[in-house]
Scaffold this motif. Sequence first.
Motif, short mmCIF file in Angstrom:
data_model
loop_
_atom_site.label_atom_id
_atom_site.label_comp_id
_atom_site.label_asym_id
_atom_site.label_seq_id
_atom_site.Cartn_x
_atom_site.Cartn_y
_atom_site.Cartn_z
N THR A 113 0.83 -1.20 0.00
CA THR A 113 0.00 0.00 0.00
C THR A 113 0.86 1.25 0.00
O THR A 113 2.05 1.21 0.32
N SER A 114 0.23 2.35 -0.37
CA SER A 114 0.88 3.65 -0.32
C SER A 114 -0.18 4.68 0.08
O SER A 114 -1.36 4.36 0.15
N THR A 115 0.24 5.89 0.30
CA THR A 115 -0.69 6.93 0.72
C THR A 115 -1.11 7.83 -0.44
O THR A 115 -1.65 8.90 -0.22
N ASN A 116 -0.88 7.39 -1.68
CA ASN A 116 -1.29 8.21 -2.81
C ASN A 116 -2.81 8.21 -2.95
O ASN A 116 -3.52 7.49 -2.26
N LYS A 117 -3.32 9.02 -3.85
CA LYS A 117 -4.77 9.10 -4.10
C LYS A 117 -5.04 8.38 -5.42
O LYS A 117 -4.93 8.98 -6.49
N PRO A 118 -5.40 7.10 -5.37
CA PRO A 118 -5.65 6.36 -6.62
C PRO A 118 -6.89 6.88 -7.34
O PRO A 118 -7.81 7.41 -6.72
N THR A 119 -6.90 6.70 -8.64
CA THR A 119 -8.06 7.11 -9.44
C THR A 119 -9.18 6.08 -9.27
O THR A 119 -9.00 5.04 -8.65
N LEU A 120 -10.31 6.37 -9.87
CA LEU A 120 -11.44 5.44 -9.83
C LEU A 120 -11.11 4.13 -10.54
O LEU A 120 -11.75 3.11 -10.31
N PHE A 121 -10.10 4.13 -11.41
CA PHE A 121 -9.80 2.98 -12.26
C PHE A 121 -8.67 2.12 -11.72
O PHE A 121 -8.36 1.08 -12.28
N GLU A 122 -8.05 2.51 -10.63
CA GLU A 122 -6.89 1.79 -10.11
C GLU A 122 -7.27 0.83 -8.98
O GLU A 122 -8.30 1.00 -8.32
N SER A 123 -6.40 -0.15 -8.75
CA SER A 123 -6.55 -1.05 -7.61
C SER A 123 -6.35 -0.23 -6.34
O SER A 123 -5.50 0.67 -6.31
N LYS A 124 -7.13 -0.56 -5.29
CA LYS A 124 -7.02 0.20 -4.04
C LYS A 124 -7.75 -0.48 -2.92
O LYS A 124 -8.55 -1.40 -3.13
N LEU A 125 -7.49 0.00 -1.74
CA LEU A 125 -8.22 -0.38 -0.53
C LEU A 125 -9.01 0.84 -0.09
O LEU A 125 -8.42 1.89 0.16
N ALA A 126 -10.32 0.73 -0.02
CA ALA A 126 -11.22 1.81 0.38
C ALA A 126 -11.23 2.95 -0.64
O ALA A 126 -10.64 2.85 -1.70
N GLY A 127 -11.94 4.01 -0.31
CA GLY A 127 -12.04 5.17 -1.19
C GLY A 127 -13.26 5.09 -2.09
O GLY A 127 -14.18 4.29 -1.88
N THR B 221 -19.45 6.97 -12.80
CA THR B 221 -19.92 7.92 -11.80
C THR B 221 -18.73 8.63 -11.17
O THR B 221 -17.77 8.00 -10.73
N THR B 222 -18.79 9.95 -11.15
CA THR B 222 -17.75 10.74 -10.48
C THR B 222 -18.35 11.68 -9.45
O THR B 222 -17.63 12.29 -8.68
N ASP B 223 -19.67 11.82 -9.46
CA ASP B 223 -20.35 12.73 -8.53
C ASP B 223 -20.93 11.89 -7.39
O ASP B 223 -22.07 11.46 -7.44
N PHE B 224 -20.11 11.65 -6.38
CA PHE B 224 -20.53 10.82 -5.27
C PHE B 224 -21.20 11.66 -4.20
O PHE B 224 -20.70 12.71 -3.81
N VAL B 225 -22.34 11.17 -3.73
CA VAL B 225 -22.98 11.77 -2.56
C VAL B 225 -22.03 11.49 -1.41
O VAL B 225 -21.44 10.42 -1.31
N ARG B 226 -21.85 12.44 -0.51
CA ARG B 226 -20.87 12.27 0.56
C ARG B 226 -21.55 11.90 1.87
O ARG B 226 -21.65 12.72 2.77
N PRO B 227 -21.99 10.63 1.97
CA PRO B 227 -22.51 10.22 3.28
C PRO B 227 -21.38 10.25 4.31
O PRO B 227 -20.21 10.32 3.95
N ALA B 228 -21.73 10.20 5.57
CA ALA B 228 -20.75 10.34 6.64
C ALA B 228 -19.58 9.35 6.51
O ALA B 228 -18.44 9.70 6.75
N TRP B 229 -19.85 8.12 6.10
CA TRP B 229 -18.76 7.14 6.01
C TRP B 229 -17.77 7.51 4.93
O TRP B 229 -16.60 7.21 5.04
N VAL B 230 -18.20 8.16 3.85
CA VAL B 230 -17.28 8.56 2.80
C VAL B 230 -16.33 9.63 3.31
O VAL B 230 -15.15 9.64 3.01
N GLN B 231 -16.84 10.55 4.12
CA GLN B 231 -16.01 11.62 4.65
C GLN B 231 -14.85 11.07 5.47
O GLN B 231 -13.79 11.65 5.51
N SER B 232 -15.07 9.93 6.10
CA SER B 232 -14.01 9.38 6.93
C SER B 232 -12.96 8.61 6.13
O SER B 232 -11.89 8.34 6.63
N ILE B 233 -13.26 8.25 4.87
CA ILE B 233 -12.29 7.49 4.10
C ILE B 233 -11.84 8.21 2.83
O ILE B 233 -10.86 7.82 2.23
N GLY B 234 -12.56 9.22 2.40
CA GLY B 234 -12.24 9.74 1.09
C GLY B 234 -11.73 11.11 1.03
O GLY B 234 -11.26 11.59 0.09
#
Length: 141
Positions: free
Chosen positions: A32-46, A128-141
């Motif tokens: 893992t790394s602390t970069n900001k992966p795109t919607l198309f990349e492998s990742k954990l969370a986000g 989709t790129t316009d995500f509604v920001r429910p509370a759980w998204v704010q904590s991970i994204g």
Amino acid sequence: MTMRPHLSLPKELEKFRKDIESTMQPTIKISTSTNKPTLFESKLAGYPYLPENFEHPIDGKGKYMKLLAQINFEDLPRVLNDMPQKGMLQIFLSGDEDVMGLDFNNQTNQKNFRVIYHEDILKEGEVTTDFVRPAWVQSIG
């Protein structure tokens, strides 16, 4: 001849080395790394990759599930037999479940977890790129 990495074994298991090594399979190490992966990349969370015509998975309480992991098979080295060469595998979990969405009476019931495979990955502008920001998204994204 296939080269195998050296396997470290406790001395008590050395007498079984040949049998153990005969069962070894290729693996991929995930780092893992602390970069900001795109919607198309492998990742954990986000934020997940979601085609425009695909609804964000909802749990049994009607809440958006969290993305646990997303694997873009095009990103992987070609060492695993029988794995797709393309596409996206995603694992979603309910944010309210302490057992990771598992139903002990019916372990294939995906009410509070979801495993999704997208065979084809769409291009930018078709997801989709316009995500509604429910509370759980704010904590991970």
